[in-house]
Design an enzyme around this catalytic site. Structure first.
Site: not given
Length: 289
Positions: A137, A150, A74, A157, A175
Site C-alpha cells: 500500500a 503508486g 507488488s 490490484e 505507509k
C-alpha cells in the site's frame, strides 16, 4: 491424517533470525513482516488441505482437486511474501504442486515475482475466487483503508483484492498514516482521451477542495503519460485529507471517464503488517470507527 498445527508447519521453514541479514534493519523488518503475514494467513489454509492432499498420489488425482488460489501484489515488501510462499512450496512439495497452488498477479512486477519463485501463474479469468491476497500500500489508515496506485496498477490490484476472501497488507512503517492522503495524492485511472473532461468534472464536484490534478508523466524513461496495463492514463489528485474514504471514492467513481480510483475502502482487509525502521514488526487489525 489429522490437521497439522500451524506451529509444526512453521517449524519446518527457515527462521528469519537464522537468515543472512539484509542491507538495513528496515529491510530485515519488511522481510519479517512478509514472512509473518504469509505464515499466519497461508499456513492455516495449507494445514486444512494437507489431510485431503496427502491421500493423492497421481497427477490425475490432483487435477480434480480445487486449488488454493493466492493473489500476489507488488511493492518492495511483497517481494518477501512471494519469497516465503516459494519456500513453503519447496518444503512441502509432497503436498503442493502446480496443480493445487495457483498465484494471480496484479501486474508485471508481480508476474515476475511469481515466476521467479517457481510458483504457477494463473489468471483471474480462470480462477475468479481467491482464498487470500497479499499486497502493499502507498498509505494505510487505522481502519485499514488504503491508497494504492503508486505503481499504476490500481485497477488490477483492486480486482485481485476484491476477489479474495481476505486481503492482507504488507508494507513498511512509512505507509502507516492517521488518515488517507496524508502525504500521497489519490491516483485515478482515466480513459486515455478523457483527462480534460475528467478534470473539469472534478472541479465541479470538489470545487476549492481540489488542490491538484495532474496527469502522471513517465519521464525520464519515456516521453508522455504513464500508460497502465489497461492502456489508460493515471491522474494524481489532491482533494485534501480523506476521512470518509467510501464517500470520496464513490464521488470519484460517478464521474464518467474515471475507470477506477486508488482509494481502497476496507471491504475485506483483515490485517496489515508493517516493518519498522528499528527492525521490529507491527501487526494492525481494523479499528472500529
Amino acid at each position: 491424517m489429522s490437521v497439522p498445527s500451524i506451529e509444526s508447519l512453521e517449524a519446518q521453514l527457515s527462521q528469519v533470525s537464522d537468515l543472512e541479514s539484509l542491507a538495513s534493519p528496515l529491510e530485515n523488518a519488511k522481510r519479517l513482516a512478509s514472512y509473518k503475514a504469509m505464515d499466519e494467513h497461508f499456513l492455516p489454509l495449507l494445514a486444512s488441505k494437507i489431510p485431503e492432499w496427502s491421500k493423492l498420489s497421481t497427477i490425475a488425482e490432483f487435477s480434480v482437486v480445487e486449488p488454493l488460489v493466492i493473489g500476489i501484489g507488488s511493492g518492495s515488501t511483497v517481494v518477501y511474501a512471494a519469497e516465503r510462499l516459494g519456500e513453503i512450496k519447496r518444503v512441502f512439495s509432497q503436498y503442493i504442486n502446480d496443480l493445487n497452488l495457483i498465484c494471480i498477479a496484479t501486474g508485471f512486477q508481480s508476474e515476475n515475482l511469481i515466476l521467479s519463485n517457481n510458483l504457477r501463474l494463473g489468471t483471474l479469468a480462470y480462477y475468479p475466487k481467491l482464498a487470500v491476497a497479499f499486497d502493499g500500500a502507498d498509505e494505510c489508515d487505522p481502519q485499514l483503508n488504503c491508497i494504492k496506485g503508486g505503481g499504476a496498477c490500481l485497477l488490477q490490484e483492486k480486482l485481485i483484492a476484491l476477489s479474495a476472501d481476505k486481503f492482507i497488507v504488507v508494507a513498511d512503517d512509512r505507509k502507516k498514516v492517521p488518515y488517507l492522503s496524508y502525504s500521497w495524492k489519490i491516483p485515478i485511472e482515466v480513459v486515455n482521451n478523457a483527462p480534460t473532461f475528467v478534470e473539469n468534472q472534478l472541479k465541479k464536484e470538489f470545487g476549492d477542495d481540489l488542490k491538484e490534478c495532474d496527469i502522471r508523466e513517465s519521464m525520464p524513461k519515456k516521453a508522455g503519460a504513464v500508460v497502465t496495463d489497461n492502456f489508460n492514463c493515471i491522474m494524481d489528485i489532491n482533494v485534501g485529507p480523506v476521512h470518509n474514504v467510501k464517500d470520496v471514492h464513490q464521488r470519484l467513481k460517478q464521474i464518467t471517464g474515471i475507470v477506477e480510483t486508488g482509494l481502497f475502502p476496507n471491504v475485506n482487509c483483515a490485517a496489515a503488517y508493517f516493518g519498522n525502521s528499528d527492525g521490529s514488526v507491527e501487526k494492525i487489525v481494523p479499528q472500529t470507527e
